[in-house]
Scaffold this motif. Structure first.
Motif: not given
Length: 789
Positions: A290-293, A331-336, A338-341, A346-347
């Protein structure tokens, strides 16, 4: 009896605690007798209980704490050499002869703590010796608790600046190396715990493993408390080593917890100066972390740091914090993948919050965040995830709350594009937030360009719903939305008349697509806003300079077209009222032809669209009242309109309505402030006609119901006679009034008249007024003198 797994564990725990208590009892007796050999033997037996593999981490912790409490008492005994008679150096050697490795190491750590305190050996050598010997225990649970014990007993003996254990050759780096080495091994053991036990109870074991995270995290807390760990040491040694362990362990739980722990325990200024290093680890984490948190908490801490000290702001600019955070999130969004919208949005919400706190003046940063969010959402269908929609609303609301000015948000080019990603319902919610923000802060939108952007943002409230959605429309919510739009229209203003006309055109373009449900709410405020401009321009005509000069005639033309659209969507009564308002404004501007046109429109609506009898009565009285106030009309136009009004009055459905409308028309022929409009004969004709209609109404009532009803209409006509009599109308004589009074008296005495307290009171009040005027004396007293009551 076969025990379940939980019952088995409870049984084993109870047996282990009982054994510890039993051996501790004999250990205490040995300590009281100063018998070192027996004390070590009993303590080794007691600690042997910690060798068990039957307990879950949670139960093992209970067992460990029992042993820990006893070890503290044993340590106190070791400190007093006079009791056991053995030097600390010899004692350190002696405990290494314990039979089993786990009890041996616990005793070694306990004696080692005393050894360091004695200062008979350099602290760094003892600590290095202990941390390396703990390698002997590789069982995940046993090894983790052993190293936790080592960290606990050595915590106050680390080589720090000003420490009593700091030697000539000792440096802070030795303490750092010790803690880092212990942390690394503990983390490895903690991660390996996930592979213990059967797969069927993995979820339970994972939960218990998460409860032991503090054992590992305490090492990072200890590092943060070492005063000698400055920014240089943290940047060059501590953070790289810790992040290396975080990335390499490839464990979701460990990566999330340790990153969060780093953010929480180390100073904010350290995070700021090592932002690139810290953020560089985020894309390397497991996809399920959970990188966003984690990033949200980091940005929240940095925001608070910026808010706490104005001196910190230059540091943020120097290290280019925004650019680094923005790049890392991308980069996190691009890498993950499967991260939900909702996670991605939230990020961006957190990044925007950081930007608004740290760089509120940089609108380009704010717009850049919105643009990144648009890029993520582009090419995807409208959001359906409720949590994602809430995050988008939070994202769009943040600039409004920060700047308290909707005008600032209107300058953000990507703001409308984010709103376009919302479904219709959420778009409406956000539109209401925007309007409420404008009203709360009393924001005045003063240019047509900004109005265009604003109304594009709230288009969800302005356009008619699809036929499929009309049935689901909540009437109360719809009214609240449209009333909010109406209030917003009143907040659009510019002192420059030319710009105000452009604003009017811009608003008109947007609201005219509203359809039959919305126009009755949105057209009236637009009309009154335009009439306010007309009165400001009162007296001006075509002799105005400018690119697109605003003149009353031009505005009236637009108003005529606007109200005409309203009349075509089943709101004829409202359109009629607005035509009359425009006619009065044209009257104030001395535009006779314009005022006549508006009255013509009003009469056409009355004749063709107003069908309900009650609505006809109301509309006709409004027309008569407005026409009475007109001073701009010449004789011909006025006669035409008054003739229309009196003609329609006599054609109303009910006789009482006819009577009241006809006597109201009498005021059209006698206007006090206009000398040219005092036609006494036509006033008298109207009143006589009203009297005839009232008499006919009495006769109809008598024929249909057997009684003539109250004399209310006669009393009302008597009041009109008295009004014009006082105003000096020569056609209204005291004899005529006397005759009317006698008529009313005869009607009231008639057997067919229905008694009515309200009518009787009204007539009695009128008679008292006549008596008052008679007694008043002077000119008015003489006029009323001949009247007998």
């Amino acid at each position: 009896m076969i025990l379940t797994g939980i019952e088995d564990e409870d049984k084993w725990l109870a047996e282990g605690i009982a054994s510890i208590q039993h051996n501790a009892f004999y250990m205490h007796r040995a300590l009281e007798a100063n018998n070192l050999r027996d004390a070590l033997k009993c303590s080794a037996l007691m600690l042997s209980e910690l060798r068990t593999s039957k307990l879950s981490p949670h139960k093992y912790y209970d067992l460990y704490m029992r042993a820990f409490d006893e070890l503290r008492k044993l340590e106190m005994f070791f400190k007093d050499e006079s009791k056991h008679g053995v030097s600390i150096v010899d004692l350190y050697e002696l405990v290494q002869h314990a039979g089993n490795i786990l009890p041996r190491l616990y005793l070694l750590c306990t004696v080692g703590s005393v050894y360091i305190k004695s200062k008979e050996a350099p602290a760094k050598d003892v600590l290095k010796d202990l941390v390396e010997m703990c390698h002997s225990v590789q069982h995940p649970i046993r090894g983790l608790f052993l190293r936790s014990y080592l960290a606990q007993v050595s915590r106050d003996k680390l080589l720090d600046l000003g420490s009593e254990y700091e030697g000539a050759e000792d440096t802070v780096m030795d303490a750092v190396e010790f803690v880092l080495q212990n942390f690394t091994e503990m983390n490895k053991l903690w991660v390996r715990m996930q592979h213990q036990g059967p797969v069927r109870v993995k979820e339970k074991l994972e939960k218990e493993r998460s409860e032991l995270c503090d054992l590992v995290g305490k090492n990072l807390h200890v590092l943060s408390q070492i005063e000698g760990v400055n920014l240089e040491i943290y940047r060059d040694t501590v953070l790289p080593r810790v992040l290396e362990q975080v990335v390499n362990c490839k464990d979701e739980l460990a990566q999330y917890y340790l990153l969060d722990c780093i953010i929480q325990v180390f100073p904010d200024e350290y995070h700021l100066q090592t932002l690139e290093t810290l953020l560089g680890a985020c894309p390397q984490l497991q996809p399920t972390v959970d990188v966003k948190t984690v990033l949200s908490r980091l940005m929240a801490r940095l925001s608070n740091y910026a808010a706490s000290s104005a001196d910190a702001l230059p540091e943020f600019l120097q290290v280019e914090a925004f650019a680094k955070l923005s790049s890392a999130i991308g980069k996190v969004i691009e890498t993950q993948v499967d991260m939900p919208i909702v996670g991605a949005v939230a990020l961006y919400v957190s990044l925007l919050s950081f930007t608004l706190h740290v760089h509120p003046e940089r609108l380009d940063y704010v717009d850049q965040v919105l643009g990144a969010c648009v890029k993520k959402l582009s090419g995807k269908p409208k959001l359906e995830d409720i949590r994602a929609k809430k995050q988008i609303v939070a994202l769009l609301s943040a600039p409004l709350e920060k700047y308290n000015d909707i005008v600032t948000a209107l300058t953000l080019s990507n703001y409308p594009h984010v709103m376009d990603c919302l479904d219709d319902e959420t778009n409406k919610v956000m539109a209401m937030v925007i309007i409420q923000s404008a009203m709360k802060n009393k924001t005045c939108i003063s240019t047509a360009d900004k109005v265009e952007v604003l109304f594009e943002l709230i288009k969800g409230l302005l356009k008619d719903l699809d036929e499929t959605a009309k049935d689901e429309l909540d009437e109360e919510d719809f009214k609240e939305e449209q009333n909010s739009v109406a209030r917003l229209i009143h907040m659009l203003y510019n002192d420059d008349s030319e710009e105000m006309l452009k604003i009017f055109r811009a608003v008109r373009k947007h609201i005219m697509a509203g359809g039959s449900q919305r126009l009755p709410f949105t057209v009236p405020p637009l009309v009154f806003s335009a009439l306010r401009l007309v009165r400001k321009l009162q007296g001006q005509d075509g002799n105005v300079v400018g690119e697109e000069p605003a003149t009353p005639k031009k505005i009236f033309q637009l108003l005529n077209e606007t109200i005409e659209a309203l009349s075509s969507v089943s709101s004829p009564e409202l359109a009629l009222r607005l035509y009359l308002q425009c006619a009065e404004a044209a009257n104030d501007c001395d535009l006779e032809s314009v005022a006549y046109e508006f009255f013509t429109r009003a009469f056409i609506l009355y004749e063709e669209e107003v069908a309900d009898s009650k609505a006809q009565v109301t509309a006709l009285h409004l027309i008569i009242g407005a026409l009475q106030r007109m001073h701009v009309f010449g004789v011909e136009n006025r006669d035409t309109l008054t003739h229309k009004a009196t003609g329609h009055s006599a054609k109303l459905l009910k006789k009482p309505d006819q009577c009241r409308a006809v006597y109201a028309c009498s005021h059209l022929f006698w206007v006090d402030d206009q000398d040219g409009i005092k036609d006494g004969e036509r006033v008298l004709l109207c009143l006589k006609r009203a009297l005839r209609i009232a008499n006919a109404a009495q006769q109809i009532a008598s024929a249909t119901r057997g009684c003539s009803g109250p004399v209310t209409l006669f009393a009302e006509i008597l009041n009109k006679y008295l009004y014009f009599f006082e105003k000096g109308n020569p056609q209204i004589t005291s004899a005529a009034i006397q005759g009317l009074i006698e008529l009313i008296t005869n009607e009231m005495q008639s057997d067919s008249t229905t008694p009515d307290p309200v009518s009787d009171a009204f007539l009695a009040s009128t008679i008292r007024y006549i008596q008052f005027q008679k007694q008043k004396g002077g000119v008015m007293g003489e006029k009323f003198g001949p009247i007998k009551v």
